[in-house]
Enzyme design. Structure first.
Site, PDB file in Angstrom:
ATOM      1  N   THR A  66       1.599   3.855   1.592  1.00  0.00           N
ATOM      2  CA  THR A  66       2.397   4.395   2.699  1.00  0.00           C
ATOM      3  C   THR A  66       3.433   3.400   3.232  1.00  0.00           C
ATOM      4  O   THR A  66       4.215   3.740   4.125  1.00  0.00           O
ATOM      5  CB  THR A  66       1.492   4.764   3.895  1.00  0.00           C
ATOM      6  OG1 THR A  66       0.770   3.589   4.280  1.00  0.00           O
ATOM      7  CG2 THR A  66       0.524   5.874   3.544  1.00  0.00           C
ATOM      8  N   LYS A  67       3.452   2.189   2.688  1.00  0.00           N
ATOM      9  CA  LYS A  67       4.308   1.152   3.271  1.00  0.00           C
ATOM     10  C   LYS A  67       5.787   1.358   2.898  1.00  0.00           C
ATOM     11  O   LYS A  67       6.111   2.103   1.986  1.00  0.00           O
ATOM     12  CB  LYS A  67       3.832  -0.239   2.807  1.00  0.00           C
ATOM     13  CG  LYS A  67       2.426  -0.584   3.311  1.00  0.00           C
ATOM     14  CD  LYS A  67       2.378  -0.700   4.814  1.00  0.00           C
ATOM     15  CE  LYS A  67       1.103  -1.333   5.339  1.00  0.00           C
ATOM     16  NZ  LYS A  67      -0.070  -0.457   5.351  1.00  0.00           N
ATOM     17  N   ASN A  68       6.676   0.647   3.625  1.00  0.00           N
ATOM     18  CA  ASN A  68       8.124   0.864   3.434  1.00  0.00           C
ATOM     19  C   ASN A  68       8.589   0.477   2.033  1.00  0.00           C
ATOM     20  O   ASN A  68       9.542   1.059   1.518  1.00  0.00           O
ATOM     21  CB  ASN A  68       8.919   0.098   4.486  1.00  0.00           C
ATOM     22  CG  ASN A  68       8.679   0.631   5.899  1.00  0.00           C
ATOM     23  OD1 ASN A  68       7.681   1.319   6.138  1.00  0.00           O
ATOM     24  ND2 ASN A  68       9.572   0.340   6.809  1.00  0.00           N
ATOM     25  N   TYR A  73       0.836  -1.202   0.000  1.00  0.00           N
ATOM     26  CA  TYR A  73       0.000   0.000   0.000  1.00  0.00           C
ATOM     27  C   TYR A  73       0.880   1.267   0.000  1.00  0.00           C
ATOM     28  O   TYR A  73       2.010   1.240   0.504  1.00  0.00           O
ATOM     29  CB  TYR A  73      -0.944  -0.023   1.218  1.00  0.00           C
ATOM     30  CG  TYR A  73      -1.826   1.182   1.288  1.00  0.00           C
ATOM     31  CD1 TYR A  73      -2.803   1.391   0.316  1.00  0.00           C
ATOM     32  CD2 TYR A  73      -1.664   2.142   2.289  1.00  0.00           C
ATOM     33  CE1 TYR A  73      -3.597   2.524   0.352  1.00  0.00           C
ATOM     34  CE2 TYR A  73      -2.453   3.272   2.330  1.00  0.00           C
ATOM     35  CZ  TYR A  73      -3.418   3.461   1.358  1.00  0.00           C
ATOM     36  OH  TYR A  73      -4.191   4.583   1.382  1.00  0.00           O
TER      37      TYR A  73
END
Ligand SMILES: Cc1ncc(COP(=O)(O)O)c(C=O)c1O
Length: 356
Positions: free
Chosen positions: A178-180, A176
């Site tokens: 916003t993930k790293n 997603y």
């Protein structure tokens, strides 16, 4: 404004997307396989299966393990709702074990106490990027013959005593925005189990092994090559991004006063998807959020309400008492820790939090 999270998108991502668009292979092409190979190599497992989201990865992983009606899956109530919804999608029943007050991760003693004759799987959630107590959880799973499904949506690259999360059982990751490592939307299943991998691949594509012959009821949970290309470009800078997240977290640890800073247990390499503090119970959190916002600092609350408290969940699970989760839900506050923060941003965040 210093945003809570900010995708790190460079020329590599843009070029990769254009290359896919020009190739004419928008789905089921080489980028998805390359992303799967990259994940399998990093996690150290034989198989990685890309899906359309972390949620579909969780759902598919459970279907691939044959989890369904009549089964119970033990998980944390202090998580994103997808962990719980994916259990409900299969017809299985979520069973909650409360969390450890210090780390916000599932408490292995409570997990053990929640096992019944119907328990099929345990789903630890490596919240904020910190690995759960995997020795205790895997020992309990072995003792009771349970599947370990790691919800590592927030924890790509995190290790527990040197071993990557997502390699202890069947792992799932989210891509997603916003993930790293992100692709906008997307998910990954990791496993060493050939049968689970085969079943996940089959069910991901309508149960179709040979063209238009369907072995079983399946789904469309495929990832596109356009998105896989973004994920691959992100993967190239994962090491650097994680290093920067760790440096930012260390700087905040050093400068924040009067709040409970994150507790990292020994033997864990946290990847700081979120840097989550606990406010004093006397502090009005809504007011604190507003003050920080007015100072130009974005914050997040993960999560304001435990999953056990939502009507569609309590209908399936019944009324349960999760006091540690309830306390955490009232007092947590996540601060920016992403790799694009400048030293000046970090100073501003610390000064504003210290003045609360
Ligand atoms: C703990 C956890 N589990 C599952 C998910 C679901 O992932 P997605 O949003 O990619 O469906 C997320 C991500 O948002 C998450 O944070």
């Amino acid at each position: 404004m210093i945003p809570l999270s900010r995708p790190w998108i460079g020329p590599e991502e843009k070029a990769a997307v254009i290359e896919v668009l020009e190739s004419g292979m928008l789905v089921q092409g080489p980028r998805v396989r390359a992303l799967e190979d990259a994940f399998a190599r990093l996690i150290g497992v034989r198989h990685a299966i890309a899906t359309s989201s972390g949620t579909t990865a969780l759902h598919l992983a459970m279907l691939a393990h044959g989890i369904g009606p009549g089964d119970e899956v033990i998980t944390s109530p202090f998580t994103f709702i997808a962990s719980v919804n994916s259990i409900l999608y299969t017809g299985a029943t979520p069973v909650f074990a409360d969390i450890d007050e210090a780390t916000f991760n599932i408490d292995p003693a409570k997990l053990e106490a929640a096992v019944t004759a119907r328990t099929r799987a345990v789903m630890p959630v490596h919240l904020y990027g910190q690995p759960c107590d995997m020795d205790e959880i895997c020992a309990a799973a072995r003792h009771h013959g349970l599947v370990v499904l790691e919800d590592a949506a927030q924890a790509v690259g995190a290790t527990y005593h040197g071993r990557q999360v997502g390699s202890f059982g069947t792992g799932i990751f989210s891509l997603y925005a916003t993930k790293n490592v992100m692709s906008g939307e997307g998910g990954i299943i990791t496993t060493d189990d050939d049968e689970v991998a085969d079943r996940a691949r089959l069910l991901r594509n309508h149960g179709m092994r040979d063209r238009y012959r369907y072995e079983t009821l399946g789904y469309n949970f495929r990832l596109t090559d356009v998105l896989a290309a973004i994920g691959l470009a992100q993967f190239q800078r994962l090491e650097e991004a994680t290093r920067l997240r760790r440096a930012n977290a260390a700087a905040l640890d050093e400068t924040l006063k009067n709040v409970v800073t994150p507790v990292v247990k020994p033997g864990r390499e946290h990847v700081w998807h979120q840097y989550t503090i606990r406010l004093d119970p006397q502090t009005d959190r809504n007011h604190a959020v507003k003050v920080l916002h007015d100072e130009g600092i974005g914050t997040g609350i993960f999560y304001p309400i435990g999953a056990h408290r939502f009507p569609h969940v309590s209908k399936a699970v019944g009324e349960v008492d999760m006091p540690v989760t309830d306390r955490a839900a009232e007092s947590v506050l996540s601060l920016p820790v992403h790799p694009l923060l400048s030293p000046r941003d970090l100073e501003r965040i610390a000064a504003a939090v210290n003045a609360l």
